[in-house]
Design an enzyme around this catalytic site. Structure first.
Site, PDB file in Angstrom:
ATOM      1  N   LYS A  77       1.019  -1.506  -0.066  1.00 25.69           N
ATOM      2  CA  LYS A  77      -0.007  -0.506   0.433  1.00 25.69           C
ATOM      3  C   LYS A  77       1.090   1.049   0.255  1.00 25.69           C
ATOM      4  CE  LYS A  77      -3.687   1.862   2.640  1.00 25.69           C
ATOM      5  NZ  LYS A  77      -4.801   1.638   4.019  1.00 25.69           N
ATOM      6  N   SER A 152      -9.088   1.358   3.657  1.00 27.96           N
ATOM      7  CA  SER A 152      -8.642   2.358   2.728  1.00 27.96           C
ATOM      8  C   SER A 152      -8.035   1.981   1.142  1.00 27.96           C
ATOM      9  CB  SER A 152      -8.205   2.998   3.454  1.00 27.96           C
ATOM     10  OG  SER A 152      -7.046   2.564   3.885  1.00 27.96           O
ATOM     11  N   SER A 176      -9.454  -1.427   7.323  1.00 29.73           N
ATOM     12  CA  SER A 176      -8.837  -1.642   5.942  1.00 29.73           C
ATOM     13  C   SER A 176      -8.030  -2.187   5.362  1.00 29.73           C
ATOM     14  CB  SER A 176      -8.589   0.183   5.849  1.00 29.73           C
ATOM     15  OG  SER A 176      -9.104   1.239   6.360  1.00 29.73           O
TER      16      SER A 176
END
Ligand code: GLN
Length: 483
Positions: A77, A152, A176
């Site tokens: 990420k 997210s 997330s």
């Protein structure tokens, strides 16, 4: 054409000489290129992945023993620092910024010869549930590109879902990792708070943040956590006791579900039925399964958003355009205007909303009404959890109230999006480990949904072993990466 099953299987094939790391990296780079429309990556590290693969193939040819993650293709990420690589947290304020060091958890993977293929799209500073709050635009769900992949860590989930890497890293502050895994039909594991070093993870809410892992099978998840959970002097909040990986003896477990969760009006009926049917089957198979009261459910989303925005308002104050971040070209007549211009231009709407909310709940006059109250709720939850785990081994819950929504659906109403975090924030407020495992598909839209399991702090081993068993027994359809 390379098909991926697990790290173990990949290593067997490498040893047999039927594939090479170079073949595999080329395969993934092709997949990434073909699935560009999913917008899962913010940057691809193609050249260095190719070079690293060639180097690893040479090592193997020279007879060197394979390290634990030899050639394993991993995506990260865009909130995890990787020295000399861009990191932006999907924000305009960090565009062009290069990491000065590598996150400890990532370094542990590289030390085992993992290949890092690229950085993944996400919500700006990990704030969101749909991956729509990204300066790069939304990542798309590969099963239905009109749907969100969740957030997210949406890009990291899609990278695994769509077969663009073997495993990936996300971060989970309030769900997330688990929620995108749920929407994408893969496994998403958030270890307990302090299990994986946060050194080099861009902070959203430091007392909640935890790096998490996406994968398609439990063996990969277990291997990854065993490597990433190494102690690290750079993170003083790490758990002192090492991860226990000893296989626990087979025994009847004590499961509980929260009545208020299973009766919550936001919970989709079919999701409710499927989770109830798992509970029934477990009880039928000799496990203890109880539906217990959980009176604090109505407070947890509010407490989560008060506390995390408060922490975020402090964590994000460093992006002032001087020490970090975007610098406005507007002429400013004072230092205040200068900061204001930099931050107004650099941050997106949702991040600004949260910085303002967080500053408000910390301001004098409101601190006691909001921040202190939310802290009290958190303390009560921690007490509650102690009590629950004195009687039960595992809590079962849905991961999300619905399957993946359509892109754009929740844009107008941020509070509606916040409320959908109702089943995930509990684990972050209390710091316990939690996982979402893909068991079902919804009959209406054929989109996947999972079951969430939580275990006591420090008891990742129960969570992982139970998940493995449940996946074997109850997975509706085999989940392998799409090709
Ligand atoms: N959806 C939650 C939020 O917007 C979770 C975010 C996260 O876990 N990073 O805060």
């Amino acid at each position: 054409m390379f098909s991926y099953f697990s790290i173990k299987d990949f290593h067997t094939r490498l040893q047999q000489g039927t594939i090479t790391c170079s073949n595999v990296v080329n395969h993934y780079l092709n997949e990434i290129e073909h699935k560009k429309n999913l917008n899962a990556f913010t940057e691809i590290f193609a050249n260095e992945a190719i070079e690293k693969a060639a180097e690893l193939d040479k090592k193997r040819a020279a007879g060197e023993p394979l390290k634990k993650l030899h050639g394993v293709v991993i995506a990260i990420k865009d909130v995890i620092c990787y020295k000399d690589h861009h990191i932006t947290a999907a924000s305009g304020i960090l565009k062009g910024f290069t990491s000065l060091y590598t996150a400890s958890a990532l370094q542990f993977l590289i030390d085992e010869d993992a290949i890092i293929i690229g950085a993944c799209n996400c919500d700006e500073f990990a704030m969101g549930s749909t991956n729509e709050n990204s300066v790069y635009g939304p990542a798309l769900n590969a099963l239905d590109p009109s749907k969100v992949p969740g957030g997210s860590s949406g890009g990291s989930a899609v990278a695994v879902q769509a077969g663009m890497c073997m495993v990936s890293l996300g971060s989970d502050t309030g769900g997330s990792v688990r929620q995108p895994a749920d929407y994408c039909g893969i496994i998403g594991f958030k270890p307990g708070y302090g299990r994986i070093s946060r050194y080099g993870l861009i902070a959203y809410a430091s007392s909640f943040d935890q790096i998490g892992i996406f994968g398609t099978n439990m063996d990969d998840i277990e291997l990854m956590i065993s490597i990433m959970s190494k102690p690290d002097d750079n993170d003083s909040t790490m758990l002192q006791a090492p991860l226990n990986t000893a296989v626990k003896e087979e025994k009847a477990l004590r499961y509980c579900l929260f009545k208020q969760v299973m009766e919550h009006p936001s919970l989709n009926n079919e999701i409710k039925e499927k989770i109830n049917s798992i509970a029934e089957q477990l009880s039928h198979n000799g496990h203890k399964v109880d539906f217990i009261d959980f009176d604090l459910l109505d407070y947890i989303v509010s407490a989560y958003y008060v506390l995390t925005t408060a922490e975020a308002s402090s964590n994000l104050s460093r992006y002032d355009g001087v020490r970090f971040g975007h610098r406005s070209l507007e002429t400013a007549d004072s230092i205040d205007t200068f900061y204001k211009n930099n931050r107004s231009e650099g941050f997106g709407l949702e991040v600004k909303r949260r910085i303002m909310l967080g500053t408000f709940v910390l301001s004098s006059g409101y601190y006691d009404a909001y921040f202190s109250k939310a802290q009290q709720v958190r303390n009560m939850l921690v007490e509650n959890v102690k009590n629950i785990f004195s009687q039960y081994d595992v809590i079962l819950m849905p991961t999300s109230p619905t399957t993946a929504p359509t892109i754009g659906d929740n844009k107008k109403d941020p509070v509606a999006t916040y409320l959908a975090d109702i089943f995930t924030v509990f684990a972050n407020l209390t710091g316990i480990p939690a996982i979402s495992i893909p068991l079902f598909h919804h009959s209406k839209d054929n989109m996947p949904f999972g079951l969430q399991l939580m275990a006591n702090s420090g008891d990742e081993v129960t969570l992982l072993q139970t998940s493995k068993k449940l996946l074997k027994q109850y997975r509706q359809a085999e989940v392998t990466a799409l090709s």
